[in-house]
Write an enzyme that holds these catalytic residues in place. Structure first.
Site, short mmCIF file in Angstrom:
data_model
loop_
_atom_site.label_atom_id
_atom_site.label_comp_id
_atom_site.label_asym_id
_atom_site.label_seq_id
_atom_site.Cartn_x
_atom_site.Cartn_y
_atom_site.Cartn_z
N SER A 1 1.10 -0.87 0.15
CA SER A 1 -0.08 0.15 0.26
C SER A 1 1.17 0.82 0.89
O SER A 1 1.68 1.33 0.39
CB SER A 1 -0.94 0.03 1.19
N1 SAH Z 1 -0.79 -5.04 3.90
C1 SAH Z 1 -0.38 -5.19 2.78
C2 SAH Z 1 -1.07 -4.89 2.06
C3 SAH Z 1 -1.24 -5.76 0.16
S1 SAH Z 1 -2.17 -5.69 -0.36
C4 SAH Z 1 0.60 -4.21 2.96
O1 SAH Z 1 0.82 -3.81 4.09
O2 SAH Z 1 2.25 -4.42 1.87
C5 SAH Z 1 -3.47 -6.24 -0.15
C6 SAH Z 1 -3.52 -7.97 0.18
O3 SAH Z 1 -4.65 -9.23 0.67
C7 SAH Z 1 -2.65 -8.82 -0.30
O4 SAH Z 1 -1.36 -9.66 -0.36
C8 SAH Z 1 -3.81 -10.03 -0.91
O5 SAH Z 1 -3.43 -11.05 -1.55
C9 SAH Z 1 -4.57 -9.69 0.51
N2 SAH Z 1 -6.14 -10.59 0.14
C10 SAH Z 1 -6.95 -10.42 -0.72
N3 SAH Z 1 -7.76 -11.25 0.00
C11 SAH Z 1 -7.86 -11.72 0.61
C12 SAH Z 1 -9.03 -12.61 1.96
N4 SAH Z 1 -9.98 -12.98 1.18
N5 SAH Z 1 -8.03 -12.58 2.84
C13 SAH Z 1 -6.85 -12.72 3.77
N6 SAH Z 1 -5.67 -12.08 2.12
C14 SAH Z 1 -6.09 -11.56 1.34
#
Ligand code: SAH
Length: 217
Positions: A64
């Site tokens: 993010s």
């Molecule tokens: N908090 C992260 C942001 C990553 S982007 C950071 O600081 O880098 C969002 C993430 O949510 C992705 O890795 C994606 O695989 C995950 N995601 C999407 N749907 C999900 C679900 N149902 N359960 C768990 N993770 C999920």
């Protein structure tokens, strides 16, 4: 790869930028000031690590934007020792911020590769939180209730199972909406049956997807 004076200087500039965009929580700014974000990115993006931008982290996902991390962390309004559930571990950067804010962090990821990578990498940097491979829509009912829940992917609607796992008096911060734009929602749990929902501007997230992914999307 290490944390150089150059990286520290760039990080200070990023923090000043976030403060100028309205982030006021000193603890959030100081966490961002101390976490080496460049170590969370693929080496190809290292020179961009302290720009206020999202970047690819593999498996079609992104880390993010720092402003979004700061905004969600601030809205969560953490108290020390709060038990926090993060949905979407991704690079682990947001989890590191929450851990530095003295929260007791459980983070859940549906992509096996990202789960494996963060589970190995964060403790090496000294950030100790609990990593779970699973579906964030379902949350972690056995470990509920949580004082705070943060969703870091775009959910089509507020996940009812997660509201159920929130403690009375707790807060959930979640970007809600399909497509490219989501609206940041704050869900405050007033009693077992009542919530107060407020909205906090538009952001852009990768989608929240159902179920675990074992390699084939
Ligand atoms: N908090 C992260 C942001 C990553 S982007 C950071 O600081 O880098 C969002 C993430 O949510 C992705 O890795 C994606 O695989 C995950 N995601 C999407 N749907 C999900 C679900 N149902 N359960 C768990 N993770 C999920």
């Amino acid at each position: 790869m290490k944390d150089s004076f150059r990286h520290k200087g760039l990080r200070k500039q990023l923090v000043q930028h976030l403060a100028s965009k309205g982030i006021k929580n000193i603890d959030v700014l100081s966490a961002i000031n101390s976490i080496p974000r460049h170590l969370f990115l693929d080496t190809a993006f290292v020179n961009f690590a302290y720009q206020d931008k999202a970047f690819p982290i593999g498996s079609g996902q992104t880390i993010s934007q720092p402003y979004t991390v700061a905004f969600q962390s601030q809205l969560l309004d953490l108290n020390p020792y709060d038990k926090v559930l993060e949905v979407g571990t991704g690079s682990g950067y947001q989890a590191a911020v929450l851990t530095l804010l003295d929260a007791d962090v459980y983070t859940i990821e549906r992509q096996r590769d990202l789960f494996n990578k963060s589970k190995f990498f964060l403790p090496k940097l000294g950030y100790n939180c609990r990593f779970v491979y699973g579906d964030g829509y379902k949350g972690l009912p056995k470990l509920a209730p949580f004082n705070k829940i943060i969703i870091t992917c775009g959910a089509p609607c507020i996940p009812a199972d997660l509201v159920a796992q929130l403690k009375v008096g707790g807060r959930m911060v979640a970007p809600i909406g399909e497509g490219d734009i989501q609206v940041m929602h704050l869900i405050e749990k007033l009693s077992e049956t009542e919530t107060r929902i407020t909205t906090h501007g538009e952001f852009s997230f990768v989608p929240m997807l159902n179920d675990k992914n074992n390699g084939v999307e």
